[in-house]
Each structure stands twice: as C-alpha cells, then as structure tokens.
Design an enzyme around this catalytic site. Structure first.
Site, PDB file in Angstrom:
ATOM      1  N   LYS A   1      73.399   4.016   7.698  1.00 15.17           N
ATOM      2  CA  LYS A   1      74.007   2.921   7.748  1.00 15.17           C
ATOM      3  C   LYS A   1      74.847   2.708   8.373  1.00 15.17           C
ATOM      4  CE  LYS A   1      69.669   0.166   8.965  1.00 15.17           C
ATOM      5  NZ  LYS A   1      68.644  -0.672   9.411  1.00 15.17           N
TER       6      LYS A   1
ATOM      7  N   ARG B   1      63.036   4.178   5.284  1.00 16.64           N
ATOM      8  CA  ARG B   1      62.827   4.916   6.598  1.00 16.64           C
ATOM      9  C   ARG B   1      64.255   5.765   6.998  1.00 16.64           C
ATOM     10  NH1 ARG B   1      65.196   3.155  11.235  1.00 16.64           N
ATOM     11  NH2 ARG B   1      63.730   3.329  12.971  1.00 16.64           N
TER      12      ARG B   1
END
Length: 309
Positions: free
Chosen positions: A234, A268
């Site tokens: 991210k 995840r």
C-alpha cells in the site's frame, strides 16, 4: 513448546474458528490470505489476473505457496465508475467454483449484498466488505448463511473519492466505527464468532493515519474479534520507505510482522510465499508451532521433521 510471553494475545471472542473447510486457532496461528483480483484496473497487478484462467492459476499458485485463504475481488475499492452487479458476479463466481474442494478458505471482496448472496451460493465462506456494511442488507445476507463477514473501516460511499481525510484521533474513531458496525452485524443476526474486523489501512486515510493505526493496532485487536490487516504494497508503505508499488515487499512484510505482534491474526497479501515464511517464523519463535525440521546440531536419534497442515 510454550507460547512466548512477549507475543500479543489472540482474539478473546471465540479464538478457535471454523471458517469453511479450515479450523484456525487464532490464539496461536496467523492465516495468510492471498489476493486474486478479476479486475482490469487492479491496484497492484494492473489486470494481470483479469482473465478467468489467469485468476484461477494465480489462486492455485498462492495455495501451492502456502496460502490458507484466497480473497477474490471483482470490483476494486478505489473511485471509479460503478461495476454492474451482474458483471461483478460474473467475474467472481467462476473463480469460487474453480476453487471449491481446494481445502482453502474462499472469500469475496464486495460491498454488494447481491454479489455476496451469489458468492455464498457458489461456495464462498467469507464476505470481505471494505465499506463496513455500508449496505445494511449485507449483514442480513451473511446472517442467513454460514459465512463469516469482515467488517472494515472506511468512510466514502462505494467507488467514490474522499480527498484529504481528517480525524481527531484516527485510532479512536476507527475503533468506534468498527464497534458500531459490528453491532449492526450482531443485530442482524450474525453470530459474534463469525465476525472479523479490519482497520482499513489507506482506505480514506493518509500515510500518517495508516502509520498511527499500525503503531496502535493493539487498540483495534482489543475489540476481541480476529483482526485482519490489508497492508500489502500500500501507499503508506511506499511513502514511508520511498519505494514504488512493485518494490514494497520487504516493507509490507515488516508492517505485517509488527501488526501480528500486536494481535493481528489474518494478513491479506499479494506476495504469498515470502509472507507465509515470515508468519510461520513468528509462530515458531513464539512457540506456537514446532520447527518444520530439527537437524542442526541434533543427535542422530533426535532428528525429525514435523508436518504442518
């Protein structure tokens, strides 16, 4: 082996969870969730798994690399034109059907109750709602099934922009949001033992917010539900270490390890093999599992291998 006292406690609400074909003891186990996106504009892989055969092959590679769980997405969270529900169903259901019988947990990343219904009917075990049950009917759909729901913090309407988000205390506000949406799920009839929470790193948050959530993740895990963290590659990681999207694996793993040490139990990820090794190493150091092999400096009659499911 005894568990390390330095390790963060697991969830207090039903730490032993039966999710689809798998049983997890989240007091001493970390589940690795592999990301498989059937979208042409996905954040990380830029559509490389949009074709059905590519998506199914990616899922099987992830399982071969040790993933416990596959998360299938047919519409990304980021702003963009709406994806018709019928199209999203057509993207995710064939992947679910191809993975049935694989022994893995199958989840679907969706905020549409109709997609969740179709996914559960096709064999999905989890609904991963990145909008935190924005649609109240989502909780009703999950309650009417045996599925688990992931309740994630985000603020924007689905597929819409939320520029320059501001919080007084981001962690307190995320905790309050998650608590209220968990209550929504409970009131709809979803049992507490079928609820997972996710603080939503980078979802309507800037890098400072996501770092604060990571730093204080124990305040999220203190809610008592198993906590999922979706950190992989991210922007808060890229901005923290000045790395482009394709060069954030090490930063992603470091952030995941930090979160697990504060009680996160589901990660995840895009980079499955590397993350699986990191999570299994945490479990072994903590004394939650035996080493896979004992050979180094062992007597001949002490050498052994341990099979792990």
């Amino acid at each position: 082996m005894s568990a390390s006292r330095a390790s963060a406690p697991g969830p207090s609400i039903q730490p032993i969870r039966r999710i689809g074909p798998r049983t997890f003891d989240f007091s001493r186990q970390v589940a690795v969730m592999a990301i498989v996106n059937r979208t042409p504009d996905s954040f990380y892989d830029k559509g490389s798994t949009f074709a059905l055969d590519a998506a199914v092959a990616a899922a099987h590679r992830a399982l071969a690399d040790g993933a416990d769980w596959v998360d299938v997405g047919g519409a990304k969270f980021a702003p963009g034109p709406p994806i018709p529900v019928e199209e999203e169903i057509a993207r995710v259901v064939p992947v679910i059907e191809a993975l049935r019988g694989s022994g893995a947990v199958i989840s679907v990343d969706t905020f549409h109750a109709a997609v969740a219904e179709a996914a559960i009917a096709a064999g999905a075990h989890v609904i991963n709602d990145t909008t935190g049950i924005h649609d109240p009917r989502m909780a009703e759909v999950v309650a009417a099934s045996d599925a688990t729901i992931v309740v994630t913090h985000s603020l924007a309407e689905p597929r819409t922009a939320y520029p320059a988000p501001r919080y007084g205390d981001v962690v307190t506000e995320v905790v309050d949001f998650l608590r209220s949406r968990v209550d929504r799920a409970l009131q709809a009839g979803v049992p507490a033992e079928r609820i997972v929470v996710d603080p939503g790193h980078d979802l309507n948050k800037n890098t400072v917010h996501s770092l604060e959530l990571t730093r204080r993740l124990s305040e999220i895990t203190a809610l008592g539900h198993p906590t999922l963290v979706a950190l992989s590659n991210k922007d808060f990681i890229g901005e923290s270490i000045a790395r482009d999207r394709g060069d954030r694996v090490e930063g992603s793993i470091a952030a995941a390890v930090y979160c697990v040490l504060q009680g996160a139990r589901i990660v995840r990820v895009h980079n499955v093999r590397q993350t699986v090794d990191a999570m299994r190493m945490i479990e072994t150091i903590a004394g939650w599992r035996e080493p896979a092999v004992l050979r180094h400096n062992m007597a001949a009659d002490e050498v052994r291998e341990t099979r792990h499911g």
